[in-house]
Design a protein around this motif. Structure first.
Motif, short mmCIF file in Angstrom:
data_model
loop_
_atom_site.label_atom_id
_atom_site.label_comp_id
_atom_site.label_asym_id
_atom_site.label_seq_id
_atom_site.Cartn_x
_atom_site.Cartn_y
_atom_site.Cartn_z
N VAL A 95 3.65 -25.71 86.03
CA VAL A 95 2.27 -25.31 86.36
C VAL A 95 1.51 -25.05 85.07
CG1 VAL A 95 0.85 -23.55 87.49
CG2 VAL A 95 3.04 -24.25 88.52
N GLU A 150 11.21 -27.37 89.87
CA GLU A 150 9.84 -26.91 90.11
C GLU A 150 8.92 -27.69 89.19
OE1 GLU A 150 10.50 -22.23 90.44
OE2 GLU A 150 8.61 -22.80 89.53
N GLU A 166 7.10 -15.94 91.75
CA GLU A 166 8.24 -15.35 92.45
C GLU A 166 7.92 -13.93 92.89
OE1 GLU A 166 11.72 -15.37 90.01
OE2 GLU A 166 10.90 -13.97 88.55
N LYS A 178 15.78 -24.56 87.90
CA LYS A 178 16.18 -23.15 87.96
C LYS A 178 17.36 -23.03 88.91
CE LYS A 178 11.42 -21.39 87.41
NZ LYS A 178 10.35 -20.54 87.99
N GLN A 194 17.70 -21.36 83.53
CA GLN A 194 16.57 -22.29 83.62
C GLN A 194 16.69 -23.37 82.55
OE1 GLN A 194 12.70 -20.55 83.79
NE2 GLN A 194 13.30 -18.98 85.24
N GLU A 226 -0.77 -15.52 83.32
CA GLU A 226 0.15 -14.99 84.34
C GLU A 226 -0.27 -13.57 84.67
OE1 GLU A 226 4.48 -16.11 84.11
OE2 GLU A 226 3.93 -16.46 82.02
P1 AMP Z 1 10.77 -16.96 86.34
O1 AMP Z 1 12.16 -16.56 86.01
O2 AMP Z 1 10.69 -17.92 87.48
O3 AMP Z 1 9.86 -15.79 86.52
O4 AMP Z 1 10.22 -17.72 85.05
C1 AMP Z 1 10.07 -17.05 83.81
C2 AMP Z 1 8.81 -17.56 83.11
O5 AMP Z 1 8.89 -18.98 82.89
C3 AMP Z 1 7.53 -17.37 83.92
O6 AMP Z 1 7.02 -16.08 83.79
C4 AMP Z 1 6.65 -18.44 83.30
O7 AMP Z 1 6.15 -18.01 82.04
C5 AMP Z 1 7.61 -19.58 83.07
N1 AMP Z 1 7.65 -20.47 84.25
C6 AMP Z 1 8.49 -20.35 85.32
N2 AMP Z 1 8.25 -21.29 86.24
C7 AMP Z 1 7.23 -22.03 85.78
C8 AMP Z 1 6.50 -23.16 86.27
N3 AMP Z 1 6.81 -23.75 87.45
N4 AMP Z 1 5.49 -23.66 85.52
C9 AMP Z 1 5.18 -23.10 84.32
N5 AMP Z 1 5.83 -22.04 83.78
C10 AMP Z 1 6.84 -21.51 84.49
#
Ligand code: AMP
Length: 359
Positions: free
Chosen positions: A186, A183, A268, A148, A159, A191
């Motif tokens: 996970v 990262e 986040e 990211k 990403q 969620e």
């Molecule tokens: P974010 O912009 O970090 O909120 O990421 C957008 C979406 O990607 C999240 O709501 C998750 O569905 C997925 N995602 C982000 N980071 C992870 C992670 N470390 N492991 C698994 N899924 C992730």
């Protein structure tokens, strides 16, 4: 300013999108005026419903000074406001939430370290400043992993997923040299997010956690209540309070969480009203937008208890083709953002459907 804002006082809102629109509507309901500042056209979602709007660049010193002079306090609807803008405005008026919340959430590495230092669980992470850091970072996070960009990412933008080490270099190249973090992926069960608020007096009120479904990195639905055990629900709310206190926060904050068998992992934080809190408009007496305006105005927080179970569905791009049908669902609360042009992936509005009394 520490006295509560009086009727007719003005709140400056940085950013003129749908969140600014719904904040301006809440301010108007409370007898307060909203002044929107946004570099894009003055006919945007927020400006349409606000008392006044300034269309000027983030570095337009004269426009910033005039804006600050015209309002009593300043808030924002998005976190990527340039530092120079904040410095200039902050010298003239209080900005709520304050600088610390922005510093932490503008940079994913700073954010992850802040959360870890608070004792909260995050995905394993490591900074990547260039291709030479890739192997070491993946050794830290494991594979699969997600790269990211540290800054300016939203709705899954900036990403790149690494399903196996062979694609790691190409994934990093797709970020075009931006400073990044890796990262660990996970394997979450679901969620959820908590929308929390902290007032000027330090009081905290959290809305019930919602369960979020994303598609293509964009929030699709939020369902209340989330499927959480009592212990998980308590944990989610307590960790949100911990974050709010650590940031000496004033206003509404969104905390996105992964639910895993081992416990909650913080994905986040967003130092603003949040898309996953839109259900509160129809599920609670005091919605997240009113709660934010109350906090920023120095008013006591409202009660965030929900009276109903709700499902919120975002209307994205072509979903607007369903508008005629949605309009004729008598119990569906429709919230449209007044955007002139429908584009793929663009959030055009949302609907809230009450699914029953609070269960
Ligand atoms: P974010 O912009 O970090 O909120 O990421 C957008 C979406 O990607 C999240 O709501 C998750 O569905 C997925 N995602 C982000 N980071 C992870 C992670 N470390 N492991 C698994 N899924 C992730």
């Amino acid at each position: 300013m520490s006295d509560p804002l009086a009727p007719g006082a003005a709140i400056g809102i940085l950013g003129g999108g749908q969140l600014g629109r719904m904040l301006a509507l809440a301010a108007a309901r409370l007898g307060l005026r909203a002044h929107i500042y946004d570099p894009a056209a003055a006919s945007g979602p927020a400006a349409q419903v606000a008392d006044s709007a300034t269309t000027a660049a983030w570095d337009d010193a004269a426009a910033l000074d005039a804006f600050a002079a015209s309002v009593d306090v300043i808030t924002y609807e998005f976190e990527n406001i340039p530092t120079g803008t904040l410095d200039r405005l902050g010298a003239a008026r209080q900005i709520r939430p304050g600088r610390r919340a922005l510093e932490v959430s503008q940079d994913r590495l700073t954010e992850k370290r802040f959360l870890r230092d608070l004792g909260l669980a995050t995905a394993p992470f490591a900074p990547i400043d260039g291709p030479g850091d890739l192997d070491g970072a993946l050794a830290e996070t494991g594979v699969p992993a997600i790269l990211k960009t540290r800054r300016f990412g939203y709705d899954g933008k900036g990403q790149a997923r690494i399903a196996d080490p062979d694609v790691a270099e190409a994934a990093l190249a797709s970020l075009q040299g931006a400073a990044a973090i890796a990262e660990g992926h996970v394997a979450f069960e679901r969620e959820v997010s908590v929308i929390g608020a902290r007032g000027l007096d330090g009081a905290i009120a959290c809305f019930d956690p919602g369960e979020n479904v994303h598609e293509g990195g964009i929030l699709r639905t939020t369902t209340i209540p989330a499927r959480l055990s009592v212990a998980q629900r308590t944990d989610a709310v307590l960790l949100t309070g911990k974050i709010l206190n650590a940031l000496d926060y004033i206003g509404v904050l969104g905390v996105e969480l992964f639910v895993t068998p081992g416990g909650l992992i913080v994905n986040e934080i967003a130092p603003r009203v949040h898309n996953s809190g839109h259900w509160t408009q129809n599920g609670c007496t005091i919605c997240q937008f009113e709660q934010h305006i109350r906090a920023v105005a120095g008013w006591p927080l409202g009660d965030g208890t929900r009276h109903s179970d709700v499902t919120m569905e975002n209307l994205i791009g072509d979903d607007m083709d369903r508008l005629a049908g949605l309009r004729s669902e008598p119990a569906t609360a429709l919230h449209l953002y007044g955007k002139a042009e429908t584009r793929p992936g663009r959030k055009m509005g949302h609907v809230n459907r009450i699914t029953g009394p609070a269960g």
